[in-house]
Design an enzyme around this catalytic site. Structure first.
Site, short mmCIF file in Angstrom:
data_model
loop_
_atom_site.label_atom_id
_atom_site.label_comp_id
_atom_site.label_asym_id
_atom_site.label_seq_id
_atom_site.Cartn_x
_atom_site.Cartn_y
_atom_site.Cartn_z
N CYS A 187 27.71 48.66 -135.97
CA CYS A 187 27.96 47.60 -134.73
C CYS A 187 28.97 47.66 -133.54
CB CYS A 187 27.92 46.11 -135.17
SG CYS A 187 28.38 45.00 -133.92
N ARG B 279 21.90 42.72 -113.18
CA ARG B 279 21.30 42.62 -114.62
C ARG B 279 22.81 41.74 -115.03
NH1 ARG B 279 20.28 48.67 -115.47
NH2 ARG B 279 21.58 48.51 -113.50
N LYS C 120 26.44 52.48 -118.16
CA LYS C 120 24.99 54.32 -119.17
C LYS C 120 24.53 55.41 -117.98
CE LYS C 120 23.09 49.87 -121.64
NZ LYS C 120 24.17 49.48 -121.03
N CYS D 223 24.86 45.20 -138.71
CA CYS D 223 24.77 46.75 -138.94
C CYS D 223 26.42 47.48 -139.29
CB CYS D 223 24.10 47.65 -137.77
SG CYS D 223 22.58 46.28 -137.34
N ASP E 157 28.96 54.31 -130.01
CA ASP E 157 30.18 54.43 -129.07
C ASP E 157 31.71 54.54 -129.77
OD1 ASP E 157 28.98 53.52 -126.02
OD2 ASP E 157 28.73 51.61 -127.94
C1 LIG Z 1 23.32 48.27 -121.17
C2 LIG Z 1 23.76 46.64 -120.16
C3 LIG Z 1 22.62 46.12 -119.08
C4 LIG Z 1 21.34 47.04 -119.78
O1 LIG Z 1 20.97 48.41 -118.91
P1 LIG Z 1 19.97 49.15 -118.79
O2 LIG Z 1 19.97 50.55 -118.23
O3 LIG Z 1 18.80 48.13 -117.30
O4 LIG Z 1 19.49 49.01 -119.90
C5 LIG Z 1 22.98 45.51 -118.38
N1 LIG Z 1 24.96 44.84 -118.22
C6 LIG Z 1 25.45 45.54 -119.94
C7 LIG Z 1 26.66 44.91 -118.83
C8 LIG Z 1 25.06 46.05 -120.44
O5 LIG Z 1 25.58 46.53 -121.20
#
Ligand SMILES: *Cc1c(COP(=O)(O)O)cnc(C)c1O
Length: 365
Positions: free
Chosen positions: A122, A106, A326, A119, A282
């Site tokens: 934020c 990702r 996460k 917000c 956070d």
């Molecule tokens: C939150 C995040 C994601 C997506 O995480 P998911 O668990 O797939 O929702 C991707 N890249 C970054 C840098 C993030 O902070």
């Protein structure tokens, strides 16, 4: 100006957005005294809101969940808290400007610093007022990166609010992403369904849903934010083929109890939105007064388990500081692998890096 939340289309909402404490104070008819105590925080972190979003508030209620999300609070600058403006180290995880990559599959694009509402909780307060805009140079560099890194299956559009980009720019960007074969999914993170749902005209939704694999991650924090307008926006998005998930931030004094999270979850399901994450706040500078403690979140989830549809229950998660990623937290016991009769049990955990590790009562790793 009329206070009606029915007032106008999205251009009207955008043109009449209320910037600064004086404008917002006038709109809500706040007392001089109230404004005075908020002034210093407003100077440090300038408030901004749409008339629509403010119209959801009850200005006479000092504990109003909408107001807490938009009005500057003296605690934002009082807190003697050595918090980081960028605790998730997004800057460090940025291979090229405007791209954050923490996971192999990702990549997140920071397209603009602009939002329709500031917000108070934020995560990217550090960027308020900065002119981060997606321009040709940045786009070429980012696309070059996305094209070369074939393991990226999903691109997340973030900001600011990426849906405040000019429509033509956004459409170009989506089409360009569509031409990268390995990018199967585009996720758009936007708070507009909550704060400016008028933006989701039929045309706009059709553009967003023009290809399969399009998702919108929105940000509802309180059932009061679920209105006819936001429901219609979601309906149009769904009809256009865009899947919708919701991310809520657990906020002290806004939604930090099981009843509110339950009502929110059920309300979201009713309009076709899946509650996805419930984030522990956070440790961002200027947001300490919203933090609830991790136990609060675990307790809320355990109160919901078995009481409401699993569909309505989000995953409680923490985005670990320093770019740790996460982690999902659950109040439930982990998977137990029984040992030999009379022997020790093993517990299975899934680590952040995807590896399954076992943890034995006898101390074996
Ligand atoms: C939150 C995040 C994601 C997506 O995480 P998911 O668990 O797939 O929702 C991707 N890249 C970054 C840098 C993030 O902070």
């Amino acid at each position: 100006m009329s206070k009606s939340k029915d007032c106008g289309d999205w251009q009207w909402q955008w043109r009449h957005r209320l910037a600064g404490l004086t404008a917002i104070g006038d709109f809500l008819a706040l007392s001089e005294e109230d404004l005075a105590r908020r002034r210093a925080a407003a100077e440090r972190y300038p408030p901004l809101a749409t008339p629509y979003y403010l119209s959801l508030a009850n200005p006479t209620d000092t504990a109003d969940p909408i107001l807490r999300q938009v009005l500057p609070d003296p605690a934002e600058i009082e807190a003697r808290w050595t918090a980081d403006p960028d605790p998730l180290a997004e800057q460090a995880d940025s291979p090229v400007p405007g791209v954050v990559r923490r996971y192999p599959d990702r990549a997140l694009l920071l397209l603009t610093a602009r939002c329709a509402v500031h917000c108070r909780h934020c995560l990217r307060k550090r960027n308020w007022g900065r002119r981060i805009e997606w321009n040709h140079g940045a786009a070429d560099q980012a696309f070059d990166y996305l094209e070369k890194n074939r393991e990226i299956r999903e691109v997340i559009l973030s900001g600011g609010d990426p849906l405040l980009l000019e429509q033509e720019k956004l459409q170009n960007l989506l089409e360009r992403l569509g031409r990268i074969e390995h990018v199967a999914v585009v996720r758009i993170g936007s708070r507009l369904p909550t704060v400016m749902p008028q933006r989701f005209t039929e045309d706009f939704c059709e553009m967003l849903g023009a290809r399969p694999g399009r998702w919108l991650a929105t940000h509802f924090n309180h059932p009061r934010e679920l209105t006819d307008e936001s429901g219609l926006a979601c309906r149009r998005l769904l009809r256009a083929g865009v899947g919708i998930i919701n991310q809520t931030v657990l906020l002290k004094g806004v939604n930090d109890n099981a009843e509110i999270i339950r009502e929110l979850g059920l309300g979201l399901l009713r309009i076709g939105v899946k509650p996805y994450y419930l984030f522990h706040g956070d440790p961002v500078a200027g947001t300490r007064h919203f933090r609830t403690g991790v136990r609060r979140g675990l307790q809320i989830i355990s109160e919901l388990r078995g009481r409401v549809s699993g569909l309505a229950i989000p995953t409680f998660a923490i985005d670990l500081p320093g770019g740790g990623g996460k982690v999902a937290l659950t109040p439930e016991t982990p998977v137990v692998i029984p040992g030999q009769p009379g022997g020790d049990e093993d517990f299975l955990f899934s680590r952040l890096d995807g590896e399954v590790c076992s943890y034995g009562d006898d101390g074996s790793g």
